[in-house]
Design a protein around this motif. Sequence first.
Motif, PDB file in Angstrom:
ATOM      1  N   LEU A  99     -33.480  43.892 -76.609  1.00 12.91           N
ATOM      2  CA  LEU A  99     -33.414  42.798 -77.589  1.00 12.91           C
ATOM      3  C   LEU A  99     -34.651  41.912 -77.516  1.00 12.91           C
ATOM      4  CD1 LEU A  99     -29.680  41.685 -77.459  1.00 12.91           C
ATOM      5  CD2 LEU A  99     -30.904  42.661 -79.407  1.00 12.91           C
ATOM      6  N   LEU A 100     -35.131  41.631 -76.310  1.00 17.32           N
ATOM      7  CA  LEU A 100     -36.337  40.806 -76.176  1.00 17.32           C
ATOM      8  C   LEU A 100     -37.582  41.539 -76.666  1.00 17.32           C
ATOM      9  CD1 LEU A 100     -35.724  38.990 -72.804  1.00 17.32           C
ATOM     10  CD2 LEU A 100     -35.913  37.967 -75.067  1.00 17.32           C
ATOM     11  N   ILE A 101     -37.586  42.856 -76.571  1.00 21.86           N
ATOM     12  CA  ILE A 101     -38.716  43.618 -77.107  1.00 21.86           C
ATOM     13  C   ILE A 101     -38.685  43.583 -78.630  1.00 21.86           C
ATOM     14  CG2 ILE A 101     -39.668  45.939 -77.363  1.00 21.86           C
ATOM     15  CD1 ILE A 101     -38.772  46.436 -74.444  1.00 21.86           C
ATOM     16  N   LEU A 102     -37.504  43.765 -79.208  1.00 17.60           N
ATOM     17  CA  LEU A 102     -37.389  43.814 -80.663  1.00 17.60           C
ATOM     18  C   LEU A 102     -37.491  42.424 -81.310  1.00 17.60           C
ATOM     19  CD1 LEU A 102     -34.535  46.442 -81.037  1.00 17.60           C
ATOM     20  CD2 LEU A 102     -36.975  46.781 -81.395  1.00 17.60           C
ATOM     21  N   TYR A 103     -36.948  41.413 -80.636  1.00 15.98           N
ATOM     22  CA  TYR A 103     -36.932  40.053 -81.182  1.00 15.98           C
ATOM     23  C   TYR A 103     -37.487  39.076 -80.142  1.00 15.98           C
ATOM     24  CZ  TYR A 103     -33.573  42.406 -84.191  1.00 15.98           C
ATOM     25  OH  TYR A 103     -32.957  43.299 -85.029  1.00 15.98           O
ATOM     26  N   PRO A 104     -38.804  39.042 -79.962  1.00 17.11           N
ATOM     27  CA  PRO A 104     -39.365  38.178 -78.916  1.00 17.11           C
ATOM     28  C   PRO A 104     -39.171  36.683 -79.192  1.00 17.11           C
ATOM     29  CG  PRO A 104     -41.105  39.225 -80.180  1.00 17.11           C
ATOM     30  CD  PRO A 104     -39.812  39.804 -80.650  1.00 17.11           C
ATOM     31  N   GLU A 105     -38.913  36.316 -80.425  1.00 16.54           N
ATOM     32  CA  GLU A 105     -38.714  34.902 -80.755  1.00 16.54           C
ATOM     33  C   GLU A 105     -37.268  34.457 -80.543  1.00 16.54           C
ATOM     34  OE1 GLU A 105     -37.746  37.392 -84.126  1.00 16.54           O
ATOM     35  OE2 GLU A 105     -39.634  37.228 -83.071  1.00 16.54           O
ATOM     36  N   MET A 106     -36.439  35.347 -80.017  1.00 21.49           N
ATOM     37  CA  MET A 106     -35.044  35.040 -79.773  1.00 21.49           C
ATOM     38  C   MET A 106     -34.946  33.882 -78.764  1.00 21.49           C
ATOM     39  SD  MET A 106     -32.050  37.689 -78.611  1.00 21.49           S
ATOM     40  CE  MET A 106     -32.793  38.073 -77.047  1.00 21.49           C
ATOM     41  N   PRO A 107     -34.108  32.883 -79.063  1.00 21.81           N
ATOM     42  CA  PRO A 107     -33.999  31.752 -78.132  1.00 21.81           C
ATOM     43  C   PRO A 107     -33.359  32.178 -76.814  1.00 21.81           C
ATOM     44  CG  PRO A 107     -32.387  31.550 -79.894  1.00 21.81           C
ATOM     45  CD  PRO A 107     -33.267  32.712 -80.232  1.00 21.81           C
ATOM     46  N   GLY A 108     -33.765  31.494 -75.757  1.00 21.78           N
ATOM     47  CA  GLY A 108     -33.257  31.816 -74.429  1.00 21.78           C
ATOM     48  C   GLY A 108     -31.989  31.047 -74.107  1.00 21.78           C
ATOM     49  N   PRO A 109     -31.492  31.229 -72.909  1.00 18.56           N
ATOM     50  CA  PRO A 109     -30.253  30.561 -72.516  1.00 18.56           C
ATOM     51  C   PRO A 109     -30.394  29.046 -72.420  1.00 18.56           C
ATOM     52  CG  PRO A 109     -31.131  31.870 -70.709  1.00 18.56           C
ATOM     53  CD  PRO A 109     -31.965  32.151 -71.897  1.00 18.56           C
ATOM     54  N   THR A 110     -31.590  28.550 -72.150  1.00 20.77           N
ATOM     55  CA  THR A 110     -31.761  27.091 -72.077  1.00 20.77           C
ATOM     56  C   THR A 110     -31.586  26.448 -73.444  1.00 20.77           C
ATOM     57  OG1 THR A 110     -34.147  27.382 -72.264  1.00 20.77           O
ATOM     58  CG2 THR A 110     -33.238  27.114 -70.045  1.00 20.77           C
ATOM     59  N   HIS A 111     -31.906  27.179 -74.497  1.00 20.08           N
ATOM     60  CA  HIS A 111     -31.703  26.664 -75.844  1.00 20.08           C
ATOM     61  C   HIS A 111     -30.207  26.440 -76.104  1.00 20.08           C
ATOM     62  CE1 HIS A 111     -32.703  25.896 -80.010  1.00 20.08           C
ATOM     63  NE2 HIS A 111     -31.754  26.748 -80.379  1.00 20.08           N
ATOM     64  N   LEU A 112     -29.392  27.376 -75.670  1.00 20.55           N
ATOM     65  CA  LEU A 112     -27.942  27.238 -75.811  1.00 20.55           C
ATOM     66  C   LEU A 112     -27.422  26.051 -75.005  1.00 20.55           C
ATOM     67  CD1 LEU A 112     -25.171  28.343 -76.746  1.00 20.55           C
ATOM     68  CD2 LEU A 112     -25.166  29.720 -74.672  1.00 20.55           C
ATOM     69  N   LEU A 113     -27.920  25.886 -73.797  1.00 20.14           N
ATOM     70  CA  LEU A 113     -27.496  24.747 -72.980  1.00 20.14           C
ATOM     71  C   LEU A 113     -27.907  23.419 -73.619  1.00 20.14           C
ATOM     72  CD1 LEU A 113     -28.201  26.023 -69.366  1.00 20.14           C
ATOM     73  CD2 LEU A 113     -25.993  25.687 -70.469  1.00 20.14           C
ATOM     74  N   ASN A 114     -29.093  23.382 -74.186  1.00 15.46           N
ATOM     75  CA  ASN A 114     -29.530  22.163 -74.876  1.00 15.46           C
ATOM     76  C   ASN A 114     -28.614  21.840 -76.048  1.00 15.46           C
ATOM     77  OD1 ASN A 114     -31.663  21.663 -73.166  1.00 15.46           O
ATOM     78  ND2 ASN A 114     -33.139  22.735 -74.442  1.00 15.46           N
ATOM     79  N   LEU A 115     -28.209  22.855 -76.799  1.00 12.43           N
ATOM     80  CA  LEU A 115     -27.300  22.628 -77.920  1.00 12.43           C
ATOM     81  C   LEU A 115     -25.943  22.112 -77.440  1.00 12.43           C
ATOM     82  CD1 LEU A 115     -27.977  25.711 -80.219  1.00 12.43           C
ATOM     83  CD2 LEU A 115     -28.525  23.332 -80.681  1.00 12.43           C
ATOM     84  N   LEU A 116     -25.470  22.648 -76.316  1.00 14.96           N
ATOM     85  CA  LEU A 116     -24.169  22.243 -75.800  1.00 14.96           C
ATOM     86  C   LEU A 116     -24.174  20.815 -75.253  1.00 14.96           C
ATOM     87  CD1 LEU A 116     -23.006  25.470 -73.946  1.00 14.96           C
ATOM     88  CD2 LEU A 116     -22.071  24.523 -76.050  1.00 14.96           C
TER      89      LEU A 116
END
Length: 73
Positions: free
Chosen positions: A48-65
């Motif tokens: 997934l990271l190879i196909l979509y390198p702009e994919m947000p990481g887990p810290t982005h999810l934590l920031n949203l929460l």
Amino acid sequence: MKVVAIIGVTVLLLILILIEYPTIDHTHKREKRTFATLLSLGWVLAVLLILYPEMPGPTHLLNLLFEPLKKLL
């Protein structure tokens, strides 16, 4: 170029399986299942990271929460 990267990750995964899987005792079926599951999840995330390198990481999810909590404090 992405295909080459995916093939490279897959080859590394297969080498890891060939080296590590036989060393796990045959009586430890739960360990083998866990090994296969974690390795599969790692492979999926790598692809997934190879196909979509702009994919947000887990810290982005934590920031949203925790963003609403930050406003309260």
